[in-house]
Design an enzyme around this catalytic site. Sequence first.
Site, PDB file in Angstrom:
ATOM      1  N   LYS A   1      -2.792  -2.062  -2.832  1.00 11.23           N
ATOM      2  CA  LYS A   1      -3.852  -1.158  -2.367  1.00 11.23           C
ATOM      3  C   LYS A   1      -3.409   0.252  -2.707  1.00 11.23           C
ATOM      4  O   LYS A   1      -2.410   0.744  -2.182  1.00 11.23           O
ATOM      5  CB  LYS A   1      -4.079  -1.334  -0.859  1.00 11.23           C
ATOM      6  CG  LYS A   1      -5.167  -0.417  -0.300  1.00 11.23           C
ATOM      7  CD  LYS A   1      -5.598  -0.815   1.101  1.00 11.23           C
ATOM      8  CE  LYS A   1      -6.588   0.187   1.657  1.00 11.23           C
ATOM      9  NZ  LYS A   1      -7.213  -0.248   2.916  1.00 11.23           N
TER      10      LYS A   1
ATOM     11  N   GLU B   1       0.825  -1.221   0.000  1.00 12.43           N
ATOM     12  CA  GLU B   1       0.000   0.000   0.000  1.00 12.43           C
ATOM     13  C   GLU B   1       0.857   1.269   0.000  1.00 12.43           C
ATOM     14  O   GLU B   1       1.112   1.852   1.056  1.00 12.43           O
ATOM     15  CB  GLU B   1      -0.950   0.026   1.203  1.00 12.43           C
ATOM     16  CG  GLU B   1      -1.876   1.237   1.177  1.00 12.43           C
ATOM     17  CD  GLU B   1      -2.776   1.360   2.407  1.00 12.43           C
ATOM     18  OE1 GLU B   1      -3.709   2.173   2.360  1.00 12.43           O
ATOM     19  OE2 GLU B   1      -2.537   0.663   3.411  1.00 12.43           O
TER      20      GLU B   1
END
Length: 293
Positions: A212, A175
């Site tokens: 993500k 992420e």
Amino acid sequence: MSKAEQREKMSNGAGFIAALDQSGGSTPKALGLYGVQPSDYNSDEEMFGEIQKMRARIILADDFTQEKVVGAILFERTLGEEIQGRKVADFLWSVKGIVPFLKIDKGLEDTANGVQMMKPIPGLADTLSKADNVFGTKERSVIHEANAQGIADVVKQQFDVAREVIASGMVPIIEPEVNINSETKAEAEDILHSEILKNLGELAEGQDVMLKLTLPTKANLYDDVADHPRVLRVVALSGGYSTDQACDLLAQNGKMIASFSRALTEGLSKQQSDAEFNAALGGNINKIHRASV
């Protein structure tokens, strides 16, 4: 628990990932939005108790089903908590059919080169070895501006941690968030896109990851990332957008599904009756699910 079943659900499930991983730093803010003020608890222990009650209420809600929610990200402390006499990760998978993930990062370093790298993660191998029923992990960095060196450093660090996670038999969610308020957001995303593809190209067969990512300024920017053979799924973070904004942007990105935190819990309050709470949460879940599929 069948890793193969969980993998199939994460690769092809028609739904989204619920981010229920508020940690020490983000818990007071999340509780404040939920109608629990700092004056309502007297210690970290009580604070974490309140956020666990909120998480359990979400997980037990009628609309929090495997048909709409394919995965859920948990804070490390949550692994030791229980719902209806079962550990939370076990309850999610065995009872609800929802794939559990574990947030493993320990927060962010101060900004340098326009980015915030992850702090060191001590004892990671030990943490991963104890994460029963957990399919994968999530680790977050933040990019504030289009600084090529900073972004390259963030992505390299993310992939280095990802390799440790893969070695433990789990699937990492990488992420590298781009700040939605960055004045150079689109440029930063172009650099990030290139760095991600470069690092994906260095993974060996079987070294599979998820990503993500902030909803991009250019729609479908990450389609080729989603199609990469080493990528199980690309999910989107809401990043401070409202539920409606986040869902509108997500609907423009055909190969991303949601992994929302704040947008999932928007409008929820401790003071609501169960019927009111379930109606508000159900509305959010349905919006996010529609945008994801």
